[in-house]
Design a protein around this motif. Structure first.
Motif, short mmCIF file in Angstrom:
data_model
loop_
_atom_site.label_atom_id
_atom_site.label_comp_id
_atom_site.label_asym_id
_atom_site.label_seq_id
_atom_site.Cartn_x
_atom_site.Cartn_y
_atom_site.Cartn_z
N THR A 1 47.06 30.51 29.68
CA THR A 1 47.30 29.84 30.95
C THR A 1 45.98 29.33 31.51
O THR A 1 44.90 29.68 31.03
N PHE A 2 46.07 28.55 32.57
CA PHE A 2 44.86 28.03 33.22
C PHE A 2 43.96 29.18 33.65
O PHE A 2 42.74 29.12 33.48
N ASP A 3 44.54 30.24 34.19
CA ASP A 3 43.74 31.39 34.66
C ASP A 3 43.07 32.16 33.52
O ASP A 3 42.11 32.88 33.75
N ASP A 4 43.56 32.00 32.28
CA ASP A 4 42.97 32.67 31.12
C ASP A 4 41.69 31.97 30.63
O ASP A 4 40.91 32.58 29.89
N LEU A 5 41.50 30.72 31.00
CA LEU A 5 40.40 29.94 30.41
C LEU A 5 39.02 30.58 30.53
O LEU A 5 38.29 30.62 29.55
N PRO A 6 38.60 31.08 31.70
CA PRO A 6 37.25 31.64 31.78
C PRO A 6 36.98 32.78 30.79
O PRO A 6 35.85 32.97 30.37
N GLN A 7 38.02 33.52 30.39
CA GLN A 7 37.85 34.63 29.45
C GLN A 7 38.15 34.23 28.01
O GLN A 7 38.22 35.09 27.14
N SER A 8 38.31 32.95 27.74
CA SER A 8 38.75 32.52 26.41
C SER A 8 37.63 32.19 25.43
O SER A 8 37.90 31.86 24.28
N THR B 1 51.16 25.42 33.18
CA THR B 1 50.13 25.85 34.14
C THR B 1 48.91 24.95 34.17
O THR B 1 48.09 25.05 35.09
N MET B 2 48.76 24.08 33.17
CA MET B 2 47.57 23.21 33.15
C MET B 2 47.82 21.96 32.33
O MET B 2 48.77 21.87 31.58
N TRP B 3 46.93 21.02 32.54
CA TRP B 3 46.91 19.81 31.71
C TRP B 3 45.45 19.49 31.45
O TRP B 3 44.55 19.93 32.17
N GLY B 4 45.19 18.72 30.39
CA GLY B 4 43.82 18.43 30.04
C GLY B 4 43.62 17.00 29.61
O GLY B 4 44.58 16.29 29.33
#
Length: 155
Positions: free
Chosen positions: A5-12, A77-80
């Protein structure tokens, strides 16, 4: 990680995704040559250029689609969108019909406006080969779903 999800990105950072194998055939090579005018620019056949060789820029153009097909990212949850490439290397040849394996490793995630810049190392390797065919460091921008819609409403 199943669906990011978008919120997972910083820990990815360090997350690796394997794409499904794909092969390019004569139809894709011909369509690419026509779409990019290579068929007009290189009217004279170059006898030492193998007809089965896949153009490097065709491989590069496959990054987005192959990444989308491999991605566990949540489109709810996100788009890029594409932000750019830092480095691209065509290391080993790919020929029509060879199966290409794709790997995407997240190298960095940096805050940017209301979203994140995400750097992925994208590696395409011909099945059974040790050396990669192409390696590209690719930046994308990721935003939470609804960001674009809200911006359009303000315009």
């Amino acid at each position: 990680m199943t669906e990011m999800t978008f919120d997972d990105l910083p820990q990815s950072v360090g997350h690796i995704t394997q794409g499904a194998p794909f092969a390019l055939g004569e139809e894709e090579l011909d369509a690419f040559a026509k779409a990019t005018w290579l068929d007009k620019a290189y009217l004279d056949d170059i006898p030492e250029f193998p007809e089965t060789l896949v153009e490097g820029f065709l491989l590069l153009s496959m990054l987005d689609a192959a990444a989308k097909l491999a991605s566990p990212a949540s489109s709810s949850t996100m788009w890029g969108l594409n932000y750019g490439l830092d480095r691209v290397r065509f290391i080993a040849p790919v020929h029509m019909g060879q199966r290409v394996l794709s790997t995407y490793e997240i190298l960095a995630v940096e805050p940017k406006d209301n979203g994140y810049k995400v750097l992925r190392r994208c590696t395409f390797t011909v099945e059974g080969q040790d050396r990669p065919a192409m390696v590209a460091d690719w930046w994308s921008l990721a935003f939470p779903r609804g960001t674009v819609e809200r911006a359009r409403e303000r315009s």
